[in-house]
Design a protein around this motif. Structure first.
Motif, PDB file in Angstrom:
ATOM      1  N   THR A  60       0.836  -1.203   0.000  1.00 35.60           N
ATOM      2  CA  THR A  60       0.000   0.000   0.000  1.00 35.60           C
ATOM      3  C   THR A  60       0.868   1.249   0.000  1.00 35.60           C
ATOM      4  O   THR A  60       0.668   2.157  -0.820  1.00 35.60           O
ATOM      5  CB  THR A  60      -0.922   0.011   1.237  1.00 35.60           C
ATOM      6  OG1 THR A  60      -1.745  -1.147   1.203  1.00 35.60           O
ATOM      7  CG2 THR A  60      -1.778   1.267   1.273  1.00 35.60           C
ATOM      8  N   GLY A  61       1.844   1.316   0.875  1.00 34.33           N
ATOM      9  CA  GLY A  61       2.697   2.493   0.975  1.00 34.33           C
ATOM     10  C   GLY A  61       3.457   2.771  -0.305  1.00 34.33           C
ATOM     11  O   GLY A  61       3.498   3.911  -0.785  1.00 34.33           O
ATOM     12  N   TYR A  62       4.045   1.732  -0.872  1.00 33.78           N
ATOM     13  CA  TYR A  62       4.825   1.920  -2.097  1.00 33.78           C
ATOM     14  C   TYR A  62       3.931   2.342  -3.257  1.00 33.78           C
ATOM     15  O   TYR A  62       4.275   3.252  -4.012  1.00 33.78           O
ATOM     16  CB  TYR A  62       5.596   0.647  -2.442  1.00 33.78           C
ATOM     17  CG  TYR A  62       6.511   0.834  -3.620  1.00 33.78           C
ATOM     18  CD1 TYR A  62       7.701   1.552  -3.486  1.00 33.78           C
ATOM     19  CD2 TYR A  62       6.184   0.331  -4.873  1.00 33.78           C
ATOM     20  CE1 TYR A  62       8.535   1.745  -4.570  1.00 33.78           C
ATOM     21  CE2 TYR A  62       7.010   0.524  -5.959  1.00 33.78           C
ATOM     22  CZ  TYR A  62       8.187   1.229  -5.808  1.00 33.78           C
ATOM     23  OH  TYR A  62       9.007   1.427  -6.886  1.00 33.78           O
ATOM     24  N   ALA A  63       2.767   1.705  -3.386  1.00 34.30           N
ATOM     25  CA  ALA A  63       1.854   2.058  -4.470  1.00 34.30           C
ATOM     26  C   ALA A  63       1.359   3.498  -4.339  1.00 34.30           C
ATOM     27  O   ALA A  63       1.262   4.225  -5.336  1.00 34.30           O
ATOM     28  CB  ALA A  63       0.676   1.084  -4.496  1.00 34.30           C
ATOM     29  N   VAL A  64       1.050   3.923  -3.130  1.00 35.12           N
ATOM     30  CA  VAL A  64       0.603   5.305  -2.913  1.00 35.12           C
ATOM     31  C   VAL A  64       1.741   6.270  -3.225  1.00 35.12           C
ATOM     32  O   VAL A  64       1.548   7.280  -3.911  1.00 35.12           O
ATOM     33  CB  VAL A  64       0.071   5.489  -1.476  1.00 35.12           C
ATOM     34  CG1 VAL A  64      -0.142   6.956  -1.154  1.00 35.12           C
ATOM     35  CG2 VAL A  64      -1.224   4.700  -1.288  1.00 35.12           C
ATOM     36  N   ILE A  80      -5.158   6.031 -12.159  1.00 37.97           N
ATOM     37  CA  ILE A  80      -4.079   5.937 -11.166  1.00 37.97           C
ATOM     38  C   ILE A  80      -4.532   6.593  -9.862  1.00 37.97           C
ATOM     39  O   ILE A  80      -4.360   6.028  -8.775  1.00 37.97           O
ATOM     40  CB  ILE A  80      -2.784   6.584 -11.690  1.00 37.97           C
ATOM     41  CG1 ILE A  80      -2.224   5.767 -12.849  1.00 37.97           C
ATOM     42  CG2 ILE A  80      -1.749   6.727 -10.572  1.00 37.97           C
ATOM     43  CD1 ILE A  80      -1.109   6.447 -13.604  1.00 37.97           C
ATOM     44  N   ALA A  81      -5.122   7.774  -9.971  1.00 35.07           N
ATOM     45  CA  ALA A  81      -5.617   8.467  -8.770  1.00 35.07           C
ATOM     46  C   ALA A  81      -6.662   7.630  -8.041  1.00 35.07           C
ATOM     47  O   ALA A  81      -6.638   7.522  -6.810  1.00 35.07           O
ATOM     48  CB  ALA A  81      -6.197   9.829  -9.146  1.00 35.07           C
ATOM     49  N   ALA A  82      -7.566   7.016  -8.783  1.00 38.03           N
ATOM     50  CA  ALA A  82      -8.596   6.173  -8.169  1.00 38.03           C
ATOM     51  C   ALA A  82      -7.957   4.993  -7.434  1.00 38.03           C
ATOM     52  O   ALA A  82      -8.388   4.637  -6.332  1.00 38.03           O
ATOM     53  CB  ALA A  82      -9.582   5.674  -9.228  1.00 38.03           C
ATOM     54  N   GLY A  83      -6.930   4.415  -8.011  1.00 42.13           N
ATOM     55  CA  GLY A  83      -6.239   3.312  -7.360  1.00 42.13           C
ATOM     56  C   GLY A  83      -5.557   3.746  -6.079  1.00 42.13           C
ATOM     57  O   GLY A  83      -5.628   3.047  -5.050  1.00 42.13           O
TER      58      GLY A  83
END
Length: 104
Positions: A57-61, A93-96
């Motif tokens: 989660t952290g890396y993706a954000v 991307i923003a939605a993800g």
């Protein structure tokens, strides 16, 4: 606090990406220094945030914020193309990123 640091680190990812482009292949000193400082701060913030935020989660954000910020910089400061397809992809991307933060 971890989420604030993670968001700030994502913004710093945008800074180092922009500075990397402005360095023109590491040939301009001020963008190189900006790149190095922003990179170190961004990675340090990510490392701090990952103490309490799950890695995936952290890396993706972090990457999502950097991607959106860099794309916005390209559009507004560098005159990159604005197309419906490009905006749609950035919105996805923003939605993800938002989904990773808000959904369990």
């Amino acid at each position: 606090m971890s989420w604030f640091v993670l968001v700030l680190s994502g913004v710093l990812e945008t800074v180092w990406a922009a500075a990397l482009g402005a360095s023109k292949g590491f040939s301009r000193p001020i963008p190189i220094v900006t790149f190095v400082v922003a990179l170190v701060l961004s990675m340090s913030g990510l490392a701090y945030a990952l103490r309490s935020i799950p890695l995936g989660t952290g890396y993706a954000v972090w990457v999502g914020i950097g991607t959106l910020g860099t794309a916005a910089y390209g559009i507004f400061a560098l005159g990159d193309a604005v197309t419906a397809t490009r905006i749609t992809c950035l919105a996805l991307i923003a939605a993800g990123v938002i989904g990773l933060k808000l959904l369990p």
